[in-house]
Structures are given as structure tokens and as C-alpha cells.
Design an enzyme around this catalytic site. Structure first.
Site, mmCIF file in Angstrom:
data_model
loop_
_atom_site.group_PDB
_atom_site.id
_atom_site.type_symbol
_atom_site.label_atom_id
_atom_site.label_comp_id
_atom_site.label_asym_id
_atom_site.label_seq_id
_atom_site.Cartn_x
_atom_site.Cartn_y
_atom_site.Cartn_z
ATOM 1 N N CYS A 48 46.355 7.944 57.827
ATOM 2 C CA CYS A 48 47.583 7.181 57.683
ATOM 3 C C CYS A 48 47.321 5.816 58.320
ATOM 4 C CB CYS A 48 48.705 7.923 58.410
ATOM 5 S SG CYS A 48 50.249 7.018 58.453
ATOM 6 N N GLU A 70 48.267 1.472 65.216
ATOM 7 C CA GLU A 70 47.828 2.862 65.264
ATOM 8 C C GLU A 70 47.521 3.398 63.877
ATOM 9 O OE1 GLU A 70 51.820 4.059 67.017
ATOM 10 O OE2 GLU A 70 51.384 5.796 65.759
ATOM 11 N N CYS A 86 64.620 -0.343 59.666
ATOM 12 C CA CYS A 86 65.165 1.009 59.435
ATOM 13 C C CYS A 86 65.579 1.614 60.770
ATOM 14 C CB CYS A 86 64.146 1.897 58.724
ATOM 15 S SG CYS A 86 63.683 1.255 57.108
ATOM 16 N N ASN A 124 62.246 12.422 62.965
ATOM 17 C CA ASN A 124 61.606 12.554 64.255
ATOM 18 C C ASN A 124 62.385 11.664 65.223
ATOM 19 O OD1 ASN A 124 59.584 13.187 66.074
ATOM 20 N ND2 ASN A 124 57.999 12.916 64.499
ATOM 21 N N CYS A 149 57.102 -4.464 62.249
ATOM 22 C CA CYS A 149 57.734 -4.411 60.927
ATOM 23 C C CYS A 149 59.063 -5.151 61.020
ATOM 24 C CB CYS A 149 57.978 -2.956 60.534
ATOM 25 S SG CYS A 149 58.692 -2.742 58.887
ATOM 26 N N CYS A 155 56.050 7.511 63.454
ATOM 27 C CA CYS A 155 55.426 6.211 63.228
ATOM 28 C C CYS A 155 55.756 5.204 64.313
ATOM 29 C CB CYS A 155 55.929 5.620 61.912
ATOM 30 S SG CYS A 155 56.144 6.807 60.616
ATOM 31 N N SER A 189 53.666 3.825 50.528
ATOM 32 C CA SER A 189 55.073 4.132 50.763
ATOM 33 C C SER A 189 55.849 2.851 51.030
ATOM 34 C CB SER A 189 55.166 5.069 51.972
ATOM 35 O OG SER A 189 56.512 5.301 52.297
ATOM 36 N N CYS A 247 63.382 4.281 62.756
ATOM 37 C CA CYS A 247 61.930 4.065 62.811
ATOM 38 C C CYS A 247 61.523 3.258 64.047
ATOM 39 C CB CYS A 247 61.476 3.359 61.538
ATOM 40 S SG CYS A 247 59.706 3.073 61.490
HETATM 41 N N1 SAH Z 1 57.535 0.865 55.318
HETATM 42 C C1 SAH Z 1 57.138 2.015 54.553
HETATM 43 C C2 SAH Z 1 56.210 2.935 55.336
HETATM 44 C C3 SAH Z 1 56.909 3.481 56.518
HETATM 45 S S1 SAH Z 1 56.441 4.968 57.290
HETATM 46 C C4 SAH Z 1 58.360 2.787 54.100
HETATM 47 O O1 SAH Z 1 59.454 2.439 54.520
HETATM 48 O O2 SAH Z 1 58.213 3.696 53.296
HETATM 49 C C5 SAH Z 1 56.483 6.262 56.183
HETATM 50 C C6 SAH Z 1 57.741 7.105 56.139
HETATM 51 O O3 SAH Z 1 58.167 7.603 57.410
HETATM 52 C C7 SAH Z 1 58.917 6.347 55.563
HETATM 53 O O4 SAH Z 1 59.554 7.166 54.622
HETATM 54 C C8 SAH Z 1 59.791 6.147 56.776
HETATM 55 O O5 SAH Z 1 61.120 5.918 56.405
HETATM 56 C C9 SAH Z 1 59.556 7.423 57.530
HETATM 57 N N2 SAH Z 1 59.915 7.399 58.953
HETATM 58 C C10 SAH Z 1 59.834 6.388 59.831
HETATM 59 N N3 SAH Z 1 60.259 6.754 61.042
HETATM 60 C C11 SAH Z 1 60.626 8.043 60.928
HETATM 61 C C12 SAH Z 1 61.170 8.988 61.844
HETATM 62 N N4 SAH Z 1 61.434 8.671 63.100
HETATM 63 N N5 SAH Z 1 61.417 10.224 61.371
HETATM 64 C C13 SAH Z 1 61.156 10.553 60.099
HETATM 65 N N6 SAH Z 1 60.663 9.713 59.198
HETATM 66 C C14 SAH Z 1 60.404 8.465 59.598
#
Ligand code: SAH
Length: 367
Positions: free
Chosen positions: A118, A105, A129, A303, A125, A346, A204, A132
Site C-alpha cells: 500500500c 508510510e 475526510c 478504524n 492530504c 492510514c 483508490s 481519516c
Molecule cells: N484518497 C484515497 C485513498 C485513501 S485511503 C481515497 O480517498 O480513496 C484508502 C481508503 O481508506 C479510502 O477508502 C479511505 O476513505 C479509507 N480510510 C481512511 N481512513 C480510514 C479509517 N480511519 N477507517 C476506515 N477507512 C479509512
């Protein structure tokens, strides 16, 4: 960490992915084919400016060269599967099908400073995390440079508007797909191609220290964003497995190194999870940590995803956290939520689609 499957094996043919070559590489290819090197720029412009999707369209090349090209190369495109349009702010979420059958996406957002996309850097991935959605089923595969470019090209074609900003914040960890991502940045910012300024590109990362150092040494002019999400190692470890490998001190050192090399101010992302990392004690710790670092903090109320029970910090907690940082002279913004009606964080959209569920979005799918 598991081995990544070879990306090329997803493509049925042995033809070369011509859109992933930079101009210099194309020149070499032309020379090998016994062609004049200036053909490279012609082809390059057809691909990256005119956005040709067949060799037949390249009318300033001889018919025989066009035929030769189509025997050795292919112009790979992404198949647009669905578009969800937010009725609130016009944000558009795209689902693209990639070779291998999977989906990725991308999100198009309109801001006063221009249009931003974006992009996803991997299908899935492997960083794990906790909050996520992209990582729930692990990593499927890396995206190639042309698959990264195509997310922008397809969106420009669909909207008829120019994209001026890119954030590498979709599914995937960009530094876990280092070579393809760097190639993409070089191609998309190239003066002979789409020419999107590197200063308008943000990458990021969850904080893979050796790759951050490698990136700094390339002296690109992109903004580096670090997903910090906690001010102490123990809390960070509960949210992000990568924190078990690199301490906060190590990732912040890598940020300082990035700043030294590029003079680009660092962005720190901090997703606020109620009762986990949004306390005043944690805000204080953060202030101490960030002393002297040229940075900007982006607060993101987490989120919540269906599969985990994290709660979003309340508005009061978010504002208190923000003002504590500001009192310490730290530059802070709260991320504006875009496209709330077309399915949040995301990877959520992709996960829904991959599960084969019926669309549950309130947003209007227009394809
Ligand atoms: N792998 C990269 C890009 C990820 S997405 C990274 O870790 O930075 C970009 C941002 O959204 C990251 O800071 C990630 O931690 C955050 N993110 C992912 N899922 C999320 C969620 N459910 N709520 C808030 N932020 C989120």
C-alpha cells in the site's frame, strides 16, 4: 484549496531525477547529450531492474558517460527510517523520510495471491475526510514518480521478496497528484522495468470526477476504487468534503464511464461508521444506487482515530449490512484487518512520528 508547493524545491541540487523518466524520455535525454539512444535501455535496466543507486555500478557504460550522467542527473532514493513488524500476520509498516524532512508510510502485506504494498501518493492530504488520519495536517506536498517507485523498490530490497500487487491507498489522494501517479503506474508496469501487471494495481480515489474521466481516457488496465462511504449525498457530505463538489450520481457516472472505457470492474469502498452510514435504510439505498453497475463492494469497519469520535460498527451491523447487499446480488467482501498490533488506519503511523512522540506501537520496530 491551497496551492501546492513545487516538489523540486525540496531537493537541494538542480540535478535531474533520472528514475522518474520513462524509456522514451531517457532516449531523448541521451540524444540531447550526443549519446546513442540504445544507452537509454541500458540505464533504464540498471535503475529499474538491477536497482543501482550509483552511476558507478553501471559497468556497461563508459567511464566518461558515467561521469557525464552524474553531473546532470541523480539517483534519488528514499531513506528507510523505521520498520514495524506485526507479530500477528507479518505485515510490515515502513516509515520513509522524504526530502524536505517529512515522513511517509507504506505497508507490505502477504496474501495467498502474492505480496501487496500500500503506497502513499502525497505527504499529507487536502481532501479533509472526517475519519481519516492522513488529512489532519493538510497537504504537505505531492510525491514524485521516483518517490512512489522507491516505496516498492526499498520494500523489495528489505524483504528480499517480490511485490506483485499495489494499492494506491496510503496517505494522499492519487488523483490530486495525477501526473506523477500516472507516470508511476506506467513505469512500474513497464516490461523493461519491474513489470508489475496493471491488473494488479488498484487506485483508490475519494471521487474527483474530472480526474476520474481523465484516467478512464488513458485506458490503463488498473482497477479503480471509489471511496463511497455513504448512499445519500447528505451523509456523504458529513464524512467527505469532496461530496459538496460532486454528487453521488456524478461520481457513479464517472465509474460507469471508467468501466465503459476499460472494461475493468469498479471497486467501491465503504467504511462503516456506527450509527452514521451502517443502517439498513442506508444499505437499501446503496442497493438501489448500485443496480446495473459492474462493481464489487469492500466494507471496512472504520478504524477510529484519536482526533475524532467516530465509532466502528459492531460485527452484527457489519454482517447485516453485508447480507442485505448480497441479497440484492451485489458482490461484497469485508476487508481483513492486517497488522492490527502495529497501529491501524492510514496515516496514523506517520502522524505519531511527525508529532515526535515516543513509539507506542506494540509491534516490534526492527530498525
Ligand atoms: N484518497 C484515497 C485513498 C485513501 S485511503 C481515497 O480517498 O480513496 C484508502 C481508503 O481508506 C479510502 O477508502 C479511505 O476513505 C479509507 N480510510 C481512511 N481512513 C480510514 C479509517 N480511519 N477507517 C476506515 N477507512 C479509512
Amino acid at each position: 484549496m491551497g496551492k501546492i508547493k513545487n516538489t523540486e524545491s525540496y531537493h537541494k541540487t538542480e540535478l535531474k531525477d533520472i528514475k522518474s523518466y520513462c524509456e522514451e524520455e531517457l532516449k531523448e535525454q541521451m540524444t540531447q547529450m550526443g549519446e546513442k539512444p540504445f544507452r537509454a535501455l541500458q540505464i533504464y535496466r540498471w535503475l529499474h531492474v538491477e536497482r543501482a543507486d550509483t552511476f558507478e555500478q553501471m559497468t556497461n557504460l563508459s567511464k566518461s558517460l558515467r561521469e557525464k550522467l552524474s553531473k546532470e542527473y541523480e539517483i534519488r532514493t528514499l531513506k528507510k527510517e523505521k520498520v514495524f513488524v506485526s507479530q500477528i500476520d507479518g505485515t510490515r509498516k515502513y516509515l520513509f523520510r522524504i526530502p524536505g524532512g517529512s515522513m511517509i508510510e507504506s505497508v507490505f502485506m502477504r496474501y495467498h495471491h502474492g505480496n501487496s504494498v500500500c503506497v502513499s501518493t502525497q505527504s499529507g492530504c487536502r481532501m479533509g475526510c472526517r475519519f481519516c488520519a492522513s488529512t489532519l495536517n493538510g497537504l504537505e506536498r505531492n510525491l514524485t514518480a521516483s518517490e512512489l517507485l522507491e516505496q516498492i523498490y526499498q520494500i523489495e530490497k528489505d524483504t528480499g521478496e517480490r511485490v506483485s500487487n499495489i494499492v494506491l491507498m496510503g496517505s494522499g489522494e492519487p488523483l490530486d497528484n495525477f501526473d506523477h501517479v500516472v507516470k508511476f503506474i506506467q513505469l512500474i508496469s513497464d516490461v523493461h522495468g519491474a513489470h508489475i501487471s496493471q491488473r494488479n494495481i488498484t487506485l483508490s480515489t475519494c471521487g474527483i470526477v474530472p480526474e476520474m474521466v481523465k484516467l478512464a481516457d488513458l485506458h490503463l488496465q488498473i482497477t479503480l476504487a471509489l471511496s463511497l462511504h455513504a448512499a445519500d449525498d447528505d451523509t456523504r457530505k458529513t464524512l467527505m468534503p469532496i461530496a459538496r463538489k460532486y454528487s453521488i450520481a456524478q461520481v457513479l457516472d464517472a465509474c460507469r464511464y471508467y468501466f465503459e472505457k476499460t472494461k475493468r470492474r469498479i471497486t467501491l469502498e465503504y467504511s462503516l461508521v456506527a450509527g452514521v452510514n451502517d443502517t439498513m435504510q442506508e444499505a437499501e439505498r446503496l442497493c438501489r444506487l448500485l443496480k446495473g453497475l459492474n462493481c464489487h463492494v469492500n466494507l471496512i469497519p472504520v478504524n477510529p482515530i484519536q482526533e475524532r469520535d467516530f465509532r466502528q460498527s459492531g460485527q452484527k451491523a457489519v454482517l447485516q449490512f453485508k447480507s442485505r447487499l448480497e441479497k440484492n446480488g451485489i458482490n461484497v467482501t469485508i476487508r481483513r484487518e492486517m497488522g492490527r498490533d502495529i497501529n491501524g488506519a492510514c496515516g496514523q503511523l506517520r502522524n505519531e512520528a511527525m508529532k515526535g512522540r515516543k513509539e507506542q506501537s506494540d509491534g516490534k520496530p526492527d530498525h
